[in-house]
Write an enzyme that holds these catalytic residues in place. Structure first.
Site, PDB file in Angstrom:
ATOM      1  N   GLU A  69       0.850  -1.199   0.000  1.00  0.00           N
ATOM      2  CA  GLU A  69       0.000   0.000   0.000  1.00  0.00           C
ATOM      3  C   GLU A  69       0.878   1.238   0.000  1.00  0.00           C
ATOM      4  O   GLU A  69       1.891   1.296   0.703  1.00  0.00           O
ATOM      5  CB  GLU A  69      -0.928  -0.015   1.219  1.00  0.00           C
ATOM      6  CG  GLU A  69      -1.800   1.207   1.371  1.00  0.00           C
ATOM      7  CD  GLU A  69      -2.709   1.459   0.175  1.00  0.00           C
ATOM      8  OE1 GLU A  69      -2.689   2.594  -0.327  1.00  0.00           O
ATOM      9  OE2 GLU A  69      -3.401   0.512  -0.264  1.00  0.00           O
ATOM     10  N   ASN A  96       4.809   1.711  -3.769  1.00  0.00           N
ATOM     11  CA  ASN A  96       3.977   1.731  -4.958  1.00  0.00           C
ATOM     12  C   ASN A  96       4.033   0.368  -5.650  1.00  0.00           C
ATOM     13  O   ASN A  96       5.107  -0.180  -5.847  1.00  0.00           O
ATOM     14  CB  ASN A  96       4.500   2.826  -5.909  1.00  0.00           C
ATOM     15  CG  ASN A  96       3.524   3.136  -7.019  1.00  0.00           C
ATOM     16  OD1 ASN A  96       2.827   2.261  -7.515  1.00  0.00           O
ATOM     17  ND2 ASN A  96       3.472   4.396  -7.407  1.00  0.00           N
ATOM     18  N   ASP A 118      -8.673   1.170  -7.943  1.00  0.00           N
ATOM     19  CA  ASP A 118      -9.203   2.396  -8.545  1.00  0.00           C
ATOM     20  C   ASP A 118      -9.460   2.132 -10.030  1.00  0.00           C
ATOM     21  O   ASP A 118      -8.547   1.725 -10.751  1.00  0.00           O
ATOM     22  CB  ASP A 118      -8.184   3.528  -8.384  1.00  0.00           C
ATOM     23  CG  ASP A 118      -8.758   4.898  -8.723  1.00  0.00           C
ATOM     24  OD1 ASP A 118      -9.611   4.979  -9.636  1.00  0.00           O
ATOM     25  OD2 ASP A 118      -8.348   5.889  -8.092  1.00  0.00           O
ATOM     26  N   LYS A 122     -11.163   7.417 -16.910  1.00  0.00           N
ATOM     27  CA  LYS A 122     -10.805   8.188 -18.100  1.00  0.00           C
ATOM     28  C   LYS A 122      -9.780   7.420 -18.928  1.00  0.00           C
ATOM     29  O   LYS A 122      -8.826   6.861 -18.403  1.00  0.00           O
ATOM     30  CB  LYS A 122     -10.246   9.549 -17.698  1.00  0.00           C
ATOM     31  CG  LYS A 122     -11.276  10.459 -17.042  1.00  0.00           C
ATOM     32  CD  LYS A 122     -10.685  11.823 -16.734  1.00  0.00           C
ATOM     33  CE  LYS A 122     -11.730  12.720 -16.093  1.00  0.00           C
ATOM     34  NZ  LYS A 122     -11.177  14.068 -15.760  1.00  0.00           N
ATOM     35  N   ASP A 154     -16.204  -4.141  -8.163  1.00  0.00           N
ATOM     36  CA  ASP A 154     -17.624  -3.875  -8.340  1.00  0.00           C
ATOM     37  C   ASP A 154     -17.869  -3.113  -9.638  1.00  0.00           C
ATOM     38  O   ASP A 154     -19.022  -2.891 -10.021  1.00  0.00           O
ATOM     39  CB  ASP A 154     -18.159  -3.031  -7.180  1.00  0.00           C
ATOM     40  CG  ASP A 154     -17.559  -1.631  -7.210  1.00  0.00           C
ATOM     41  OD1 ASP A 154     -16.314  -1.513  -7.145  1.00  0.00           O
ATOM     42  OD2 ASP A 154     -18.316  -0.651  -7.323  1.00  0.00           O
ATOM     43  N   GLU A 192     -13.276  -4.160   2.802  1.00  0.00           N
ATOM     44  CA  GLU A 192     -14.161  -3.105   3.308  1.00  0.00           C
ATOM     45  C   GLU A 192     -15.084  -2.593   2.205  1.00  0.00           C
ATOM     46  O   GLU A 192     -16.291  -2.424   2.419  1.00  0.00           O
ATOM     47  CB  GLU A 192     -13.338  -1.931   3.868  1.00  0.00           C
ATOM     48  CG  GLU A 192     -12.507  -2.259   5.092  1.00  0.00           C
ATOM     49  CD  GLU A 192     -11.099  -2.722   4.754  1.00  0.00           C
ATOM     50  OE1 GLU A 192     -10.277  -2.843   5.678  1.00  0.00           O
ATOM     51  OE2 GLU A 192     -10.813  -2.972   3.554  1.00  0.00           O
ATOM     52  N   TYR A 193     -14.509  -2.350   1.018  1.00  0.00           N
ATOM     53  CA  TYR A 193     -15.322  -1.866  -0.102  1.00  0.00           C
ATOM     54  C   TYR A 193     -16.359  -2.892  -0.525  1.00  0.00           C
ATOM     55  O   TYR A 193     -17.508  -2.552  -0.819  1.00  0.00           O
ATOM     56  CB  TYR A 193     -14.417  -1.543  -1.292  1.00  0.00           C
ATOM     57  CG  TYR A 193     -13.769  -0.189  -1.233  1.00  0.00           C
ATOM     58  CD1 TYR A 193     -14.526   0.976  -1.127  1.00  0.00           C
ATOM     59  CD2 TYR A 193     -12.385  -0.061  -1.298  1.00  0.00           C
ATOM     60  CE1 TYR A 193     -13.932   2.223  -1.087  1.00  0.00           C
ATOM     61  CE2 TYR A 193     -11.776   1.189  -1.245  1.00  0.00           C
ATOM     62  CZ  TYR A 193     -12.559   2.321  -1.148  1.00  0.00           C
ATOM     63  OH  TYR A 193     -11.960   3.551  -1.091  1.00  0.00           O
ATOM     64  N   GLU A 194     -15.969  -4.137  -0.548  1.00  0.00           N
ATOM     65  CA  GLU A 194     -16.887  -5.191  -0.970  1.00  0.00           C
ATOM     66  C   GLU A 194     -18.104  -5.259  -0.061  1.00  0.00           C
ATOM     67  O   GLU A 194     -19.241  -5.410  -0.535  1.00  0.00           O
ATOM     68  CB  GLU A 194     -16.156  -6.534  -0.979  1.00  0.00           C
ATOM     69  CG  GLU A 194     -16.968  -7.690  -1.509  1.00  0.00           C
ATOM     70  CD  GLU A 194     -16.140  -8.951  -1.650  1.00  0.00           C
ATOM     71  OE1 GLU A 194     -16.707  -9.986  -2.036  1.00  0.00           O
ATOM     72  OE2 GLU A 194     -14.917  -8.901  -1.371  1.00  0.00           O
TER      73      GLU A 194
END
Length: 216
Positions: A69, A96, A118, A122, A154, A192-194
């Site tokens: 991370e 990175n 992410d 674009k 997602d 967490e996002y899931e």
């Protein structure tokens, strides 16, 4: 995602080199020596607050895990979990994910996890997507010949892009889930996002893939 600034975060990270490995480049090819046991190494690129990687390390003590991370305020969240759990098979890299071959030798990693990256929607930012050819080259350079990439998102657009990007790169798609939570897949550990997205009723996409072995 707006990150809350934590002015104390770097100090806490610096105090725990046992968990957040400093000067990680010097361990290239020698990561097994950093763990208590020599066993397959799984990495997560973009570990967020660390729920997935810490749960994986708890659930599968027979594997070694490395969380990767970049954001300091997020790395410290993983560290706080690790300070609580003290898992012998989990390390953290504050770096990175674009330059993985600076940290790992070819064949040193057995699995790469990419979770809710992410989407960089674009077109001009396509190279930043973690399933772009530039990143796929990195994974190929460090993965064991029988290693795999496991990817969850997602974002339908990112998933479609990833399927195309991997196929064009020559990666073999082992299995694809178009609605993971409505499938018979067992043992899914949520990020967490899931948890947030699935609670909203959003579909979760998943794939497992591997690079074909080169003929000698």
């Amino acid at each position: 995602m707006r990150l809350r600034h934590k002015p104390w975060a770097q100090d806490l990270i610096d105090q725990h080199p046992k968990f957040v490995v400093p000067q990680a480049e010097q361990y290239k090819g020698m990561w097994q020596d950093k763990f208590q046991k020599q066993q397959p190494i799984f990495i997560e690129v973009g570990s967020g607050k660390g729920r997935f990687i810490t749960e994986m390390a708890k659930t599968y003590p027979e594997f070694n895990f490395i969380a990767i991370e970049l954001q300091t305020s997020v790395v410290v969240s993983i560290l706080e979990l690790q300070l609580e759990l003290n898992l012998p098979n989990l390390l953290i890299l504050h770096t990175n994910g674009r330059h993985l071959n600076q940290y790992f030798e070819h064949g040193e990693v057995n699995r790469v996890y990419l979770n809710f990256s992410d989407p960089w929607p674009k077109k001009k930012h396509a190279k930043r997507r973690l399933t772009s050819p530039e990143f796929l080259e990195q994974y190929q350079s460090i993965l064991h010949p029988e290693g795999e990439i496991h990817f969850k998102t997602d974002n339908q657009g990112l998933f479609e892009y990833s399927l195309a990007s991997m196929s064009q790169f020559g990666i073999i798609l082992k299995q694809v889930w178009l609605d993971l939570h409505q499938s018979d897949f067992e043992g899914n550990i949520e990020t967490e996002y899931e948890m947030k997205f699935s609670a909203r009723g959003q579909r979760i996409y998943r794939l497992e893939a591997y690079f074909p072995q080169k003929e000698i």
